[in-house]
Design a protein around this motif. Structure first.
Motif, PDB file in Angstrom:
ATOM      1  N   ASP A   1       0.847  -1.197   0.000  1.00 38.35           N
ATOM      2  CA  ASP A   1       0.000   0.000   0.000  1.00 38.35           C
ATOM      3  C   ASP A   1       0.881   1.244   0.000  1.00 38.35           C
ATOM      4  N   LEU A   2       0.755   2.064  -1.026  1.00 39.74           N
ATOM      5  CA  LEU A   2       1.575   3.273  -1.101  1.00 39.74           C
ATOM      6  C   LEU A   2       1.362   4.193   0.103  1.00 39.74           C
ATOM      7  N   ARG A   3       0.225   4.115   0.730  1.00 36.37           N
ATOM      8  CA  ARG A   3      -0.024   4.936   1.923  1.00 36.37           C
ATOM      9  C   ARG A   3       0.975   4.633   3.041  1.00 36.37           C
ATOM     10  N   ASP A   4       1.479   3.421   3.074  1.00 36.33           N
ATOM     11  CA  ASP A   4       2.377   3.005   4.156  1.00 36.33           C
ATOM     12  C   ASP A   4       3.788   3.559   4.001  1.00 36.33           C
ATOM     13  N   TYR A   5       4.093   4.177   2.845  1.00 39.78           N
ATOM     14  CA  TYR A   5       5.461   4.608   2.583  1.00 39.78           C
ATOM     15  C   TYR A   5       5.642   6.120   2.567  1.00 39.78           C
ATOM     16  N   ASP A   6       4.571   6.866   2.480  1.00 45.13           N
ATOM     17  CA  ASP A   6       4.624   8.340   2.580  1.00 45.13           C
ATOM     18  C   ASP A   6       5.767   8.921   1.741  1.00 45.13           C
ATOM     19  N   LEU A   7       5.800   8.518   0.478  1.00 50.13           N
ATOM     20  CA  LEU A   7       6.898   8.939  -0.397  1.00 50.13           C
ATOM     21  C   LEU A   7       6.803  10.422  -0.746  1.00 50.13           C
ATOM     22  N   PRO A   8       7.910  11.148  -0.672  1.00 48.63           N
ATOM     23  CA  PRO A   8       7.912  12.531  -1.156  1.00 48.63           C
ATOM     24  C   PRO A   8       7.874  12.518  -2.684  1.00 48.63           C
ATOM     25  N   PHE A   9       7.609  13.650  -3.296  1.00 45.92           N
ATOM     26  CA  PHE A   9       7.789  13.736  -4.740  1.00 45.92           C
ATOM     27  C   PHE A   9       9.262  13.518  -5.058  1.00 45.92           C
ATOM     28  N   PHE A  10       9.508  12.892  -6.185  1.00 43.34           N
ATOM     29  CA  PHE A  10      10.877  12.538  -6.562  1.00 43.34           C
ATOM     30  C   PHE A  10      11.785  13.770  -6.505  1.00 43.34           C
ATOM     31  N   ASN A  11      12.829  13.673  -5.675  1.00 37.34           N
ATOM     32  CA  ASN A  11      13.723  14.816  -5.486  1.00 37.34           C
ATOM     33  C   ASN A  11      15.164  14.355  -5.287  1.00 37.34           C
ATOM     34  N   GLU A  12      15.476  13.158  -5.787  1.00 42.46           N
ATOM     35  CA  GLU A  12      16.843  12.659  -5.672  1.00 42.46           C
ATOM     36  C   GLU A  12      17.730  13.317  -6.730  1.00 42.46           C
ATOM     37  N   ALA A  13      19.034  13.193  -6.544  1.00 42.73           N
ATOM     38  CA  ALA A  13      19.969  13.783  -7.510  1.00 42.73           C
ATOM     39  C   ALA A  13      19.803  13.171  -8.892  1.00 42.73           C
ATOM     40  N   SER A  14      19.436  11.888  -8.925  1.00 45.37           N
ATOM     41  CA  SER A  14      19.175  11.198 -10.193  1.00 45.37           C
ATOM     42  C   SER A  14      18.456   9.899  -9.892  1.00 45.37           C
ATOM     43  N   SER A  15      18.102   9.188 -10.924  1.00 41.43           N
ATOM     44  CA  SER A  15      17.565   7.842 -10.756  1.00 41.43           C
ATOM     45  C   SER A  15      18.607   6.974 -10.063  1.00 41.43           C
ATOM     46  N   ASN A  16      18.144   5.990  -9.296  1.00 42.01           N
ATOM     47  CA  ASN A  16      19.129   5.120  -8.658  1.00 42.01           C
ATOM     48  C   ASN A  16      19.762   4.135  -9.645  1.00 42.01           C
ATOM     49  N   ALA A  17      19.420   4.270 -10.911  1.00 42.89           N
ATOM     50  CA  ALA A  17      20.172   3.562 -11.956  1.00 42.89           C
ATOM     51  C   ALA A  17      21.579   4.142 -12.054  1.00 42.89           C
ATOM     52  N   TRP A  18      21.742   5.416 -11.630  1.00 39.05           N
ATOM     53  CA  TRP A  18      23.018   6.122 -11.786  1.00 39.05           C
ATOM     54  C   TRP A  18      23.660   6.480 -10.456  1.00 39.05           C
ATOM     55  N   GLN A  19      22.842   6.716  -9.452  1.00 34.95           N
ATOM     56  CA  GLN A  19      23.363   7.204  -8.177  1.00 34.95           C
ATOM     57  C   GLN A  19      22.439   6.759  -7.052  1.00 34.95           C
ATOM     58  N   ALA A  20      23.019   6.312  -5.938  1.00 37.42           N
ATOM     59  CA  ALA A  20      22.216   5.827  -4.822  1.00 37.42           C
ATOM     60  C   ALA A  20      21.307   6.924  -4.274  1.00 37.42           C
ATOM     61  N   SER A  21      20.078   6.554  -3.942  1.00 38.24           N
ATOM     62  CA  SER A  21      19.140   7.503  -3.348  1.00 38.24           C
ATOM     63  C   SER A  21      19.538   7.790  -1.907  1.00 38.24           C
ATOM     64  N   GLN A  22      19.021   8.909  -1.363  1.00 36.69           N
ATOM     65  CA  GLN A  22      19.403   9.343  -0.024  1.00 36.69           C
ATOM     66  C   GLN A  22      18.256   9.348   0.986  1.00 36.69           C
ATOM     67  N   ASP A  23      17.060   9.693   0.548  1.00 40.86           N
ATOM     68  CA  ASP A  23      15.934   9.837   1.463  1.00 40.86           C
ATOM     69  C   ASP A  23      15.591   8.486   2.101  1.00 40.86           C
ATOM     70  N   PRO A  24      15.511   8.414   3.438  1.00 36.59           N
ATOM     71  CA  PRO A  24      15.195   7.140   4.093  1.00 36.59           C
ATOM     72  C   PRO A  24      13.858   6.533   3.659  1.00 36.59           C
ATOM     73  N   LYS A  25      12.865   7.383   3.375  1.00 35.28           N
ATOM     74  CA  LYS A  25      11.577   6.868   2.924  1.00 35.28           C
ATOM     75  C   LYS A  25      11.699   6.222   1.552  1.00 35.28           C
ATOM     76  N   VAL A  26      12.508   6.814   0.700  1.00 40.52           N
ATOM     77  CA  VAL A  26      12.744   6.256  -0.634  1.00 40.52           C
ATOM     78  C   VAL A  26      13.513   4.948  -0.523  1.00 40.52           C
ATOM     79  N   LEU A  27      14.498   4.905   0.350  1.00 39.48           N
ATOM     80  CA  LEU A  27      15.282   3.681   0.531  1.00 39.48           C
ATOM     81  C   LEU A  27      14.412   2.540   1.068  1.00 39.48           C
ATOM     82  N   ALA A  28      13.475   2.862   1.956  1.00 38.53           N
ATOM     83  CA  ALA A  28      12.563   1.836   2.476  1.00 38.53           C
ATOM     84  C   ALA A  28      11.680   1.294   1.356  1.00 38.53           C
ATOM     85  N   TRP A  29      11.230   2.186   0.480  1.00 33.52           N
ATOM     86  CA  TRP A  29      10.429   1.781  -0.670  1.00 33.52           C
ATOM     87  C   TRP A  29      11.237   0.893  -1.615  1.00 33.52           C
TER      88      TRP A  29
END
Length: 200
Positions: free
Chosen positions: A42-70
């Motif tokens: 359920d997307l409600r359980d992850y409270d994801l912010p709007f995408f605001n990483e430096a890039s896709s994690n295809a190129w660079q690791a994400s930083q936001d803990p909520k994004v990493l949990a997702w």
């Protein structure tokens, strides 16, 4: 090899969403099978912010803990069933954002779709298919559409009957979708394991 793990992803986060109802029905139906393990995501359980990483994690690791949990949750799964509404001929923004918040975790895994709405979410489904292809996923052929009279029979703004009331219409298509998803999940899981072993 263990059974493929399939996530049923509820694509809408609105307070008045309908998607949880068919998602829970789908969970019940898919849980009767012995070839896959299924769970609700359920997307409600992850409270994801709007995408605001430096890039896709295809190129660079994400930083936001909520994004990493997702990303961790998506990475644990071997395939997905997206349950989506159609908003203005496309998918909900919450689902598009969730798709954008990961990349490598989606790769080489099958995607099935259940769409709903007056036209069965058909235009959103086709849009979602193209997104899954870009994410190196394998969209299965059969899709479940809850549309027209059937939609208004089960929608909470209409008849609000249980999804079982329309199983005669969508039941066979659902099993065909699950058959295809299971087949592709086995194939892609084995392929990912072989690739990982080769690169180790």
């Amino acid at each position: 090899m263990t059974k493929p793990r399939i996530g049923i992803i509820i694509g809408s986060t609105r307070d008045s969403r309908f998607g949880e109802k068919p998602a829970r029905w789908l969970l019940e139906v898919a849980s009767r099978r012995d070839d896959i393990d299924v769970e609700l995501v359920d997307l409600r359980d992850y409270d994801l912010p709007f995408f605001n990483e430096a890039s896709s994690n295809a190129w660079q690791a994400s930083q936001d803990p909520k994004v990493l949990a997702w990303q961790k949750k998506i990475g644990e799964l071997d395939g997905y069933i997206f349950v989506t509404a159609e908003y203005n001929r496309s998918i909900p923004a919450s689902l598009k954002n969730a798709l954008d918040q990961a990349y490598v975790e989606w790769n080489y895994k099958p995607a099935a779709i259940l769409g709903y709405g007056a036209v069965g979410g058909a235009r959103a489904v086709e849009h979602l298919r193209s997104i899954t292809v870009e994410l190196y996923m394998v969209p299965v052929r059969s899709t479940v559409h809850i549309s027209g009279t059937e939609f208004f029979t089960v929608w909470h703004g209409g008849g609000d009957q249980p999804i079982t009331a329309i199983e005669g219409t969508i039941g066979q298509g659902t099993q065909e979708m699950l058959d295809q998803l299971s087949w592709w999940a086995e194939i892609t899981k084995a392929g990912r394991a072989a690739r990982a072993q080769k690169s180790a």
